[in-house]
Write a protein that holds these residues in place. Sequence first.
Motif, PDB file in Angstrom:
ATOM      1  N   ASP A  17       1.391  -7.328   1.958  1.00  0.00           N
ATOM      2  CA  ASP A  17       0.856  -8.691   2.028  1.00  0.00           C
ATOM      3  C   ASP A  17      -0.636  -8.668   1.689  1.00  0.00           C
ATOM      4  O   ASP A  17      -1.361  -7.732   2.029  1.00  0.00           O
ATOM      5  N   MET A  18      -1.087  -9.699   1.000  1.00  0.00           N
ATOM      6  CA  MET A  18      -2.463  -9.731   0.511  1.00  0.00           C
ATOM      7  C   MET A  18      -3.491  -9.994   1.603  1.00  0.00           C
ATOM      8  O   MET A  18      -4.687  -9.866   1.370  1.00  0.00           O
ATOM      9  N   HIS A  19      -3.044 -10.337   2.799  1.00  0.00           N
ATOM     10  CA  HIS A  19      -4.000 -10.485   3.894  1.00  0.00           C
ATOM     11  C   HIS A  19      -4.479  -9.127   4.391  1.00  0.00           C
ATOM     12  O   HIS A  19      -5.544  -9.027   4.999  1.00  0.00           O
ATOM     13  N   LYS A  70       1.175 -17.915  -1.334  1.00  0.00           N
ATOM     14  CA  LYS A  70       2.062 -16.768  -1.191  1.00  0.00           C
ATOM     15  C   LYS A  70       1.280 -15.546  -0.729  1.00  0.00           C
ATOM     16  O   LYS A  70       0.255 -15.193  -1.322  1.00  0.00           O
ATOM     17  N   THR A  71       1.789 -14.908   0.325  1.00  0.00           N
ATOM     18  CA  THR A  71       1.117 -13.711   0.830  1.00  0.00           C
ATOM     19  C   THR A  71       1.560 -12.460   0.082  1.00  0.00           C
ATOM     20  O   THR A  71       0.836 -11.481  -0.007  1.00  0.00           O
ATOM     21  N   PHE A  98     -13.714  -9.066   3.487  1.00  0.00           N
ATOM     22  CA  PHE A  98     -14.835  -9.986   3.261  1.00  0.00           C
ATOM     23  C   PHE A  98     -14.482 -11.152   2.330  1.00  0.00           C
ATOM     24  O   PHE A  98     -15.310 -12.036   2.103  1.00  0.00           O
ATOM     25  N   GLU A  99     -13.277 -11.156   1.780  1.00  0.00           N
ATOM     26  CA  GLU A  99     -12.890 -12.219   0.833  1.00  0.00           C
ATOM     27  C   GLU A  99     -11.518 -12.773   1.208  1.00  0.00           C
ATOM     28  O   GLU A  99     -10.493 -12.144   0.946  1.00  0.00           O
ATOM     29  N   PRO A 100     -11.453 -13.935   1.845  1.00  0.00           N
ATOM     30  CA  PRO A 100     -10.166 -14.503   2.268  1.00  0.00           C
ATOM     31  C   PRO A 100      -9.189 -14.663   1.104  1.00  0.00           C
ATOM     32  O   PRO A 100      -9.582 -15.024  -0.007  1.00  0.00           O
ATOM     33  N   TRP A 101      -7.926 -14.376   1.388  1.00  0.00           N
ATOM     34  CA  TRP A 101      -6.858 -14.619   0.414  1.00  0.00           C
ATOM     35  C   TRP A 101      -6.454 -16.081   0.549  1.00  0.00           C
ATOM     36  O   TRP A 101      -5.988 -16.515   1.590  1.00  0.00           O
TER      37      TRP A 101
END
Length: 277
Positions: free
Chosen positions: A62-64, A77-78, A70-73
């Motif tokens: 998952d991209m979270h 879609k995760t 330091f850079e919110p996704w």
Amino acid sequence: MHMETETHFDLLIVGAGLSGIGAACHFTRDCPGKTYAVLEMRPRMGGTWDLFRYPGVRSDSDMHTLGFVFEPWKHEKTIADAPSILEYLNTIVDERDIRKHIRYSQKVISADWHGDEARWHVTIEQADGSHTRMTANFLYLASGYYDYDEAYDPGFELGDFKGQVLHPQFWPEDHDYAGKKVVVIGSGATAVTIVPSMADKAEHVTMLQRTPTWMFSRPAKDGLANFLRKVLPEETAYKITRWKNVKMQDFAFKQARNKPERVKKMLKKAIVKALGT
């Protein structure tokens, strides 16, 4: 002095993929005034997410958690596809003024530590085959773990097979597999991505595996993450989601190690439910 003419840096980063861009971001933030360059052997940044072009290419994490703290996704879609990840990286390098530090078509051939100078001597091959040298106080390798020039060869004997043999790492952009019978060898992250993506056009797709891979199905969209983004500031929602996912993955890993039979039973139950049998 303009960066393109410099040959010595405080830091040289090898690779402009997720790891290399992440290192550049941290260095820019934590070491203001220090010099650095990112050496990328390919003509584009992005690493894996630019190189791979096979059907359905996406993250297997998952991209979270795969993304940067330091850079919110921000995507819905995760589990993200390659174009979304490239968009994420391009936004980062532009917002943090990192793009000017990336040097493309620069293949690192060797790196030697000179103790008398307390610096690295790095030999680089240019696109025309010529060699140049740079020096650096620190060297950070973010070049990945597989060979970009040659795909892994397991040594299979193909015998009398007359069909086309492809490797996902070098997928032809114009390849047409509509109506064809396809066998995908392997059952890892690439295989479980490519099999369902090819099934809509191919006549039949078979996964050939040596050892079954245990996995469970999760939604591509993280319901909690998308809800939190609506009611909380972006960064706060991202931190909570990231913390939740790290804890869940840690718990799942420990359960699989400590209570494998229990996890096996749970996974089988989920498979039966998904298949309706």
